[in-house]
Structures are given as C-alpha cells and as structure tokens.
Design a protein around this motif. Structure first.
Motif, PDB file in Angstrom:
ATOM      1  N   THR A 167      39.731  85.494  51.765  1.00 58.33           N
ATOM      2  CA  THR A 167      39.036  86.733  51.400  1.00 58.33           C
ATOM      3  C   THR A 167      37.604  86.791  51.929  1.00 58.33           C
ATOM      4  OG1 THR A 167      38.185  85.848  49.316  1.00 58.33           O
ATOM      5  CG2 THR A 167      40.384  86.856  49.276  1.00 58.33           C
ATOM      6  N   GLY A 168      37.223  85.799  52.737  1.00 59.30           N
ATOM      7  CA  GLY A 168      35.838  85.737  53.196  1.00 59.30           C
ATOM      8  C   GLY A 168      34.935  84.969  52.254  1.00 59.30           C
ATOM      9  N   GLU A 169      35.516  84.365  51.227  1.00 54.64           N
ATOM     10  CA  GLU A 169      34.834  83.439  50.322  1.00 54.64           C
ATOM     11  C   GLU A 169      35.725  82.217  50.168  1.00 54.64           C
ATOM     12  OE1 GLU A 169      31.895  83.710  48.946  1.00 54.64           O
ATOM     13  OE2 GLU A 169      31.394  85.839  49.181  1.00 54.64           O
ATOM     14  N   TRP A 170      35.162  81.112  49.703  1.00 47.74           N
ATOM     15  CA  TRP A 170      36.007  79.940  49.485  1.00 47.74           C
ATOM     16  C   TRP A 170      37.123  80.275  48.503  1.00 47.74           C
ATOM     17  CZ3 TRP A 170      36.552  75.709  52.271  1.00 47.74           C
ATOM     18  CH2 TRP A 170      35.513  75.333  53.138  1.00 47.74           C
ATOM     19  N   PHE A 171      36.770  80.972  47.436  1.00 47.52           N
ATOM     20  CA  PHE A 171      37.764  81.456  46.489  1.00 47.52           C
ATOM     21  C   PHE A 171      37.482  82.918  46.187  1.00 47.52           C
ATOM     22  CE2 PHE A 171      37.846  76.882  45.801  1.00 47.52           C
ATOM     23  CZ  PHE A 171      39.208  76.626  45.822  1.00 47.52           C
ATOM     24  N   ALA A 172      38.546  83.686  46.000  1.00 45.21           N
ATOM     25  CA  ALA A 172      38.381  85.110  45.733  1.00 45.21           C
ATOM     26  C   ALA A 172      37.607  85.356  44.444  1.00 45.21           C
ATOM     27  CB  ALA A 172      39.747  85.795  45.668  1.00 45.21           C
ATOM     28  N   ALA A 173      37.673  84.414  43.497  1.00 45.76           N
ATOM     29  CA  ALA A 173      36.926  84.564  42.249  1.00 45.76           C
ATOM     30  C   ALA A 173      35.441  84.744  42.510  1.00 45.76           C
ATOM     31  CB  ALA A 173      37.166  83.347  41.359  1.00 45.76           C
ATOM     32  N   ASP A 174      34.953  84.175  43.621  1.00 45.14           N
ATOM     33  CA  ASP A 174      33.534  84.298  43.943  1.00 45.14           C
ATOM     34  C   ASP A 174      33.139  85.731  44.263  1.00 45.14           C
ATOM     35  OD1 ASP A 174      33.273  81.552  43.633  1.00 45.14           O
ATOM     36  OD2 ASP A 174      33.663  81.144  45.751  1.00 45.14           O
ATOM     37  N   LEU A 175      34.092  86.538  44.710  1.00 43.19           N
ATOM     38  CA  LEU A 175      33.809  87.947  44.991  1.00 43.19           C
ATOM     39  C   LEU A 175      33.485  88.711  43.720  1.00 43.19           C
ATOM     40  CD1 LEU A 175      36.716  88.736  47.494  1.00 43.19           C
ATOM     41  CD2 LEU A 175      34.280  88.624  48.081  1.00 43.19           C
ATOM     42  N   PHE A 176      33.996  88.209  42.588  1.00 45.67           N
ATOM     43  CA  PHE A 176      33.868  88.941  41.326  1.00 45.67           C
ATOM     44  C   PHE A 176      33.003  88.199  40.312  1.00 45.67           C
ATOM     45  CE2 PHE A 176      37.993  89.691  43.343  1.00 45.67           C
ATOM     46  CZ  PHE A 176      37.909  91.060  43.559  1.00 45.67           C
ATOM     47  N   ASP A 177      32.434  87.061  40.718  1.00 45.88           N
ATOM     48  CA  ASP A 177      31.562  86.271  39.853  1.00 45.88           C
ATOM     49  C   ASP A 177      32.248  85.948  38.521  1.00 45.88           C
ATOM     50  OD1 ASP A 177      29.251  84.858  39.252  1.00 45.88           O
ATOM     51  OD2 ASP A 177      28.259  86.589  38.344  1.00 45.88           O
ATOM     52  N   VAL A 178      33.501  85.474  38.623  1.00 45.40           N
ATOM     53  CA  VAL A 178      34.295  85.157  37.438  1.00 45.40           C
ATOM     54  C   VAL A 178      34.790  83.720  37.540  1.00 45.40           C
ATOM     55  CG1 VAL A 178      36.468  85.641  36.250  1.00 45.40           C
ATOM     56  CG2 VAL A 178      35.030  87.518  37.011  1.00 45.40           C
ATOM     57  N   THR A 179      34.737  83.007  36.433  1.00 47.84           N
ATOM     58  CA  THR A 179      35.254  81.641  36.379  1.00 47.84           C
ATOM     59  C   THR A 179      36.418  81.582  35.402  1.00 47.84           C
ATOM     60  OG1 THR A 179      33.083  80.677  36.869  1.00 47.84           O
ATOM     61  CG2 THR A 179      34.720  79.234  35.869  1.00 47.84           C
ATOM     62  N   PRO A 180      37.609  81.219  35.868  1.00 50.12           N
ATOM     63  CA  PRO A 180      38.738  81.058  34.949  1.00 50.12           C
ATOM     64  C   PRO A 180      38.684  79.697  34.263  1.00 50.12           C
ATOM     65  CG  PRO A 180      39.429  80.513  37.159  1.00 50.12           C
ATOM     66  CD  PRO A 180      37.981  80.923  37.266  1.00 50.12           C
ATOM     67  N   ASP A 181      39.636  79.453  33.386  1.00 50.40           N
ATOM     68  CA  ASP A 181      39.775  78.141  32.758  1.00 50.40           C
ATOM     69  C   ASP A 181      40.599  77.203  33.623  1.00 50.40           C
ATOM     70  OD1 ASP A 181      38.466  78.837  30.180  1.00 50.40           O
ATOM     71  OD2 ASP A 181      40.136  80.249  30.069  1.00 50.40           O
ATOM     72  N   LEU A 182      41.552  77.782  34.359  1.00 53.22           N
ATOM     73  CA  LEU A 182      42.398  77.040  35.286  1.00 53.22           C
ATOM     74  C   LEU A 182      42.531  77.866  36.558  1.00 53.22           C
ATOM     75  CD1 LEU A 182      45.247  76.020  32.794  1.00 53.22           C
ATOM     76  CD2 LEU A 182      43.508  74.469  33.731  1.00 53.22           C
ATOM     77  N   LEU A 183      42.559  77.202  37.690  1.00 52.82           N
ATOM     78  CA  LEU A 183      42.696  77.886  38.975  1.00 52.82           C
ATOM     79  C   LEU A 183      43.734  77.139  39.801  1.00 52.82           C
ATOM     80  CD1 LEU A 183      39.883  79.284  41.231  1.00 52.82           C
ATOM     81  CD2 LEU A 183      41.597  77.757  42.214  1.00 52.82           C
ATOM     82  N   THR A 184      44.771  77.840  40.233  1.00 53.44           N
ATOM     83  CA  THR A 184      45.795  77.197  41.054  1.00 53.44           C
ATOM     84  C   THR A 184      45.524  77.464  42.531  1.00 53.44           C
ATOM     85  OG1 THR A 184      47.298  79.102  40.985  1.00 53.44           O
ATOM     86  CG2 THR A 184      47.517  77.455  39.237  1.00 53.44           C
ATOM     87  N   PHE A 185      45.886  76.487  43.358  1.00 45.88           N
ATOM     88  CA  PHE A 185      45.666  76.614  44.804  1.00 45.88           C
ATOM     89  C   PHE A 185      46.788  75.904  45.541  1.00 45.88           C
ATOM     90  CE2 PHE A 185      43.468  72.728  43.493  1.00 45.88           C
ATOM     91  CZ  PHE A 185      43.907  71.806  44.442  1.00 45.88           C
ATOM     92  N   ALA A 186      46.910  76.205  46.829  1.00 47.14           N
ATOM     93  CA  ALA A 186      47.854  75.540  47.747  1.00 47.14           C
ATOM     94  C   ALA A 186      47.555  76.083  49.142  1.00 47.14           C
ATOM     95  CB  ALA A 186      49.304  75.773  47.330  1.00 47.14           C
ATOM     96  N   LYS A 187      48.559  76.382  49.914  1.00 47.14           N
ATOM     97  CA  LYS A 187      48.484  77.052  51.213  1.00 47.14           C
ATOM     98  C   LYS A 187      47.249  76.663  52.030  1.00 47.14           C
ATOM     99  CE  LYS A 187      51.315  81.058  49.882  1.00 47.14           C
ATOM    100  NZ  LYS A 187      52.447  81.001  50.804  1.00 47.14           N
ATOM    101  N   GLY A 188      46.170  77.443  51.934  1.00 42.88           N
ATOM    102  CA  GLY A 188      45.005  77.248  52.787  1.00 42.88           C
ATOM    103  C   GLY A 188      44.233  75.968  52.561  1.00 42.88           C
ATOM    104  N   VAL A 189      44.524  75.225  51.479  1.00 50.39           N
ATOM    105  CA  VAL A 189      43.770  74.001  51.212  1.00 50.39           C
ATOM    106  C   VAL A 189      43.866  73.022  52.378  1.00 50.39           C
ATOM    107  CG1 VAL A 189      45.681  72.852  49.983  1.00 50.39           C
ATOM    108  CG2 VAL A 189      43.317  72.186  49.503  1.00 50.39           C
ATOM    109  N   ASN A 190      45.013  73.037  53.080  1.00 47.73           N
ATOM    110  CA  ASN A 190      45.093  72.258  54.327  1.00 47.73           C
ATOM    111  C   ASN A 190      45.911  72.997  55.381  1.00 47.73           C
ATOM    112  OD1 ASN A 190      47.753  71.881  53.554  1.00 47.73           O
ATOM    113  ND2 ASN A 190      47.544  69.686  53.146  1.00 47.73           N
TER     114      ASN A 190
END
Length: 451
Positions: A260-283
């Motif tokens: 999304t042009g940020e490391w995480f899309a959450a950064d676009l909205f200035d929001v921090t979840p309690d849990l964040l799942t990732f895969a795909k682009g990590v490598n």
C-alpha cells in the motif's frame, strides 16, 4: 533473461501436471494451466518463449519481483549453513526475522509467532483471541477473504466459504463500508463510515459483547475488491473493541510489506490492532512464511501459561533467511517508497484516465501498488459486468477481457467483475506504463459488453 523456446519440455510439464497435480479452487477437468518456464523481475514466460508482464504479482505476493538476486543468495547461503531446525530453539535467521518485523509493525506488536502462510496465521490469531478473552465468537466482514483452512474459510465473507461453512464455527458476518455499493444508503464517505460503525455496534450488542472474542478485518480488503476504508472507520472499530473488551485483529496478509506504499496498511490509518497477521510480501513468497504479530497484553496471557499451538516448520530457517533478505532489500532499495511514489504519480492518474475513456470502468480505487477497477455494464445503474460469483457463459465478458490482456502480454488479476492492478512494488515506471497500455486495449473488449 531472454526466454528460450522449448515447447517439448513445456508439453511434458503440462502432461505431468494434468496427470498428477490437483489444483486449488478448481474443477480439475475444466482448467488449462499455463506451463511456466521461468521468471525474473516483473515478468515470467512460458515454454514457447512468450513473456508476460505480471500485474498480479503471483497471488499478490512477489512484492520485490521474481528472483531478486540478494534474496536468492540469502536462501543459498542459509541452505549451506542450516537448512532446517526445530522451532523450539533460538536460530539466528528466525530471531533476526522476528526483530526486523517487530521493528516495522505498529505500536507494541513486538512478539512474532511464525506460521507457514496466511491462513494458518489467521487460525492462530483467532485461537489467541479466544484464549485471551475466554469468549467464543468472531465477527468478520462480508466481502473478505482470510484463507482456505477450516476456521479461516469460515471467517471469510465471499463464496469460497459456502462449501465449507458448517454454521457452527462461531462466526458472525457484518457489512463493512463500501460506498460504491453501499448497504447503508449513504451518499458520502462520512455517512458510509458513521452508518457502518453504527451497524457494527448494533451487531455487537445483539450478539452479546460478552460472547465476542475478536473482530477481524482486512485492513484493506484484497481479493474482495481493494475497498479502502473511509477515514475514521478503522479508528472507530478500534474504539468499539476497546469499549467492549474485544480483540481487534487486522489481516495484512495481502496488504502488508509495502503493497500500500507503507510497511503495513495500518500505518495509513494510524491504527494499532491487538493482533496482526502477515505472510506473502514478508519474503515475496520465495519460501512459505506467515505469522502473527502480538501485542504486549496478549503475549502476557501466555507468559506463564503455555500457548496450545505450534507448527513443525514455525520459523523455518530458509523462510526466515528469505524474510531477512527481503526486508533489508526493501529498505535499501526504497521499495516501499517506490510503491507509494509510482502509485500516486503514475497508477492513480493513469487508471482514472482509463476510466474516463472506457464505459466499462465503474470505479477506480486503491493506493500504492494495490488498485482495483470495478467493471460494469452500465455506469448509471452500476450493474456489474458479470453477476456475483459468475461462472461459465455468465462470466464470458470477464473471460474475454482477461484473454485480451494475456494476448497483449499482460497477466491480469481478475476476480468476479473486477481487475486488480497489483504489480510488484519495485516495478519501474516504464514497465508500469507498458502494462497500462495493454490494459487500455483490453478494456476496449470489456466495453463491447456495456449498455
């Protein structure tokens, strides 16, 4: 690399595939997989030597393109040192990958649980939320996708869930904001946001807050249509979760790591979840890897209480070495910044120009290297170019569009009545414009089905 035609080898690969490979999400006798001979950068090619510009990034995971030499070298080096090791030990590649990911996740999501992919990351995030709260239910959105394993597919809000929906998985679906096809009779983003939040809070109250462990959302839904949430929506969900003691899970399997042009899309909205799942682009999908980034409060739940879950290949050394190299490459080469810059300066204006020229384009939406064109028969009524979940003859207009793109040397990402524009995040401007020119021509085919 210049593709070298070898049709005999291609025929052998194709024959073995047809004889022995069982493909996902497919009626086996009705598919005709392309035999791929190689890939590099933003391109791949078949055994006839035909090259395609990949506007799908595989399945939206090759964020640094194919065969990046630094990541390939890191995998080779790790294989020569330690190919594998059990997850209960401290391993350099695993520790370093966790550190680099934690440095980039929002807030205090500083503990990393590694999985083999996105679906099992979602499975474990939900398990953690249920154990942390002692509650059974999970709320998730229609028009979402969270993975193909049993819990993840039940959380999913698109037709891929239907065949596996047991009705007993403790999942309740709700409508998230989507102004173009609003369920809330909204006319503005502000109305859509406010009414979607009111709908969600009503759902929470009627389901019983004390029964709800988690609300899970894709920060920006991926295969469901790349619907960027309106300003204030995710912050509002965060507030509702805090109000009712619900764990907030953001699924960044597709949107994370520069997409999304940020490391995480959450950064676009200035929001921090309690849990964040990732895969795909990590490598970039070079070796299967996923995970859950965990907040301090939830990690503390399992400080002296064993977490009842794990995987044999959790934090696999080859996968983690690929992640370390990928994250370092993205930082050194400014790949996140490239996605943001070309998304704003090339993709957005060029896609909006396509919408002006083509009556089949109903809406353009996205950010970074994460865009969707919604194709319609009629702009006034917004009737989709093909019906929801269309197949066979009903899907002919989208099939014709996709075939035209492929004939032009562009591999599109097509889902229902949309084409997604999701090239590698390190794509160059010239390549991007090359693909957009082919997309322009292919949309003329879609135009033939408009009213």
């Amino acid at each position: 690399m210049t593709p070298q035609p070898n049709p005999e080898a291609g025929a052998a690969v194709k024959a073995a595939d047809r004889d022995h490979v069982f493909h996902s999400w497919s009626a086996q006798e009705l598919i005709d997989p392309l035999a791929v001979a190689g890939a590099e950068g933003s391109y791949f090619w078949d055994y006839d030597g035909r090259r395609y510009l990949d506007f799908s990034s595989g399945l939206v995971f090759t964020n640094i393109g194919y065969q990046h030499p630094k990541v390939v070298a890191a995998i080779q080096e790790q294989a020569a040192t330690m190919t594998t090791f059990a997850p209960a030990f401290a391993i350099e590649a695993r520790s370093e990958a966790a550190r680099l990911i934690a440095e980039r996740t929002p807030g205090d999501l500083d503990k990393i649980f590694f999985t083999n992919g996105g679906a099992d990351a979602v499975e474990h995030a939900i398990r953690m939320a249920r154990l942390h709260t002692g509650r059974p239910k999970v709320l998730s959105a229609y028009r979402s996708y969270h993975g193909g394993t049993q819990q993840a597919v039940n959380i999913t809000g698109d037709p891929r869930r239907w065949a596996s929906d047991s009705g007993t998985a403790g999942v309740v679906h709700f409508w998230a904001p989507y102004l173009y096809r609003t369920r809330f009779y909204a006319e503005t983003e502000e109305q859509e946001c406010a009414r979607a939040l009111e709908h969600l809070e009503t759902t929470i109250r009627f389901e019983g807050p004390s029964t709800i462990a988690a609300i899970i959302l894709e920060t920006i839904p991926g295969t469901a249509g790349i619907m960027v949430p309106p300003p204030g929506y995710l912050a509002g969900v965060r507030e509702l979760c805090d109000k009712y003691g619900i764990v907030f899970v953001l699924d960044e399997v597709m949107a994370g790591f520069g997409r999304t042009g940020e490391w995480f899309a959450a950064d676009l909205f200035d929001v921090t979840p309690d849990l964040l799942t990732f895969a795909k682009g990590v490598n970039s999908g070079y070796v299967p890897l996923g995970g859950v980034a965990i907040s301090g409060a939830i990690a503390e739940t399992f400080g002296k209480r064993p977490y009842p879950g794990g995987l044999t290949y959790s934090g696999h050394p080859l996968a983690c070495a690929a992640a370390v190299a990928t994250i370092n490459v993205m930082a050194e080469e400014g790949i996140v910044e490239n996605a943001a810059r070309l998304g704003a300066s090339v993709l957005e204006p060029e896609l909006r120009a396509l919408a002006e020229r083509h009556p089949s384009v109903g809406e353009v939406r996205g950010t970074g290297m994460f865009w969707a064109l919604e194709l319609v028969r009629d702009r006034e009524t917004r009737e989709p170019l093909v019906p929801y979940n269309a197949a066979g003859e009903a899907n002919a207009p989208m099939a014709a569009f996709a075939a035209a793109a492929k004939d032009g040397g562009l591999w599109p990402f097509v889902n229902m009545n949309r084409t997604h524009v999701v090239p590698p995040c390190n794509i160059g401007e010239a390549e991007l414009k090359e693909g957009l020119a082919v997309l322009d021509a292919a949309l003329s085919v879609a135009d033939e089905y408009t009213q």
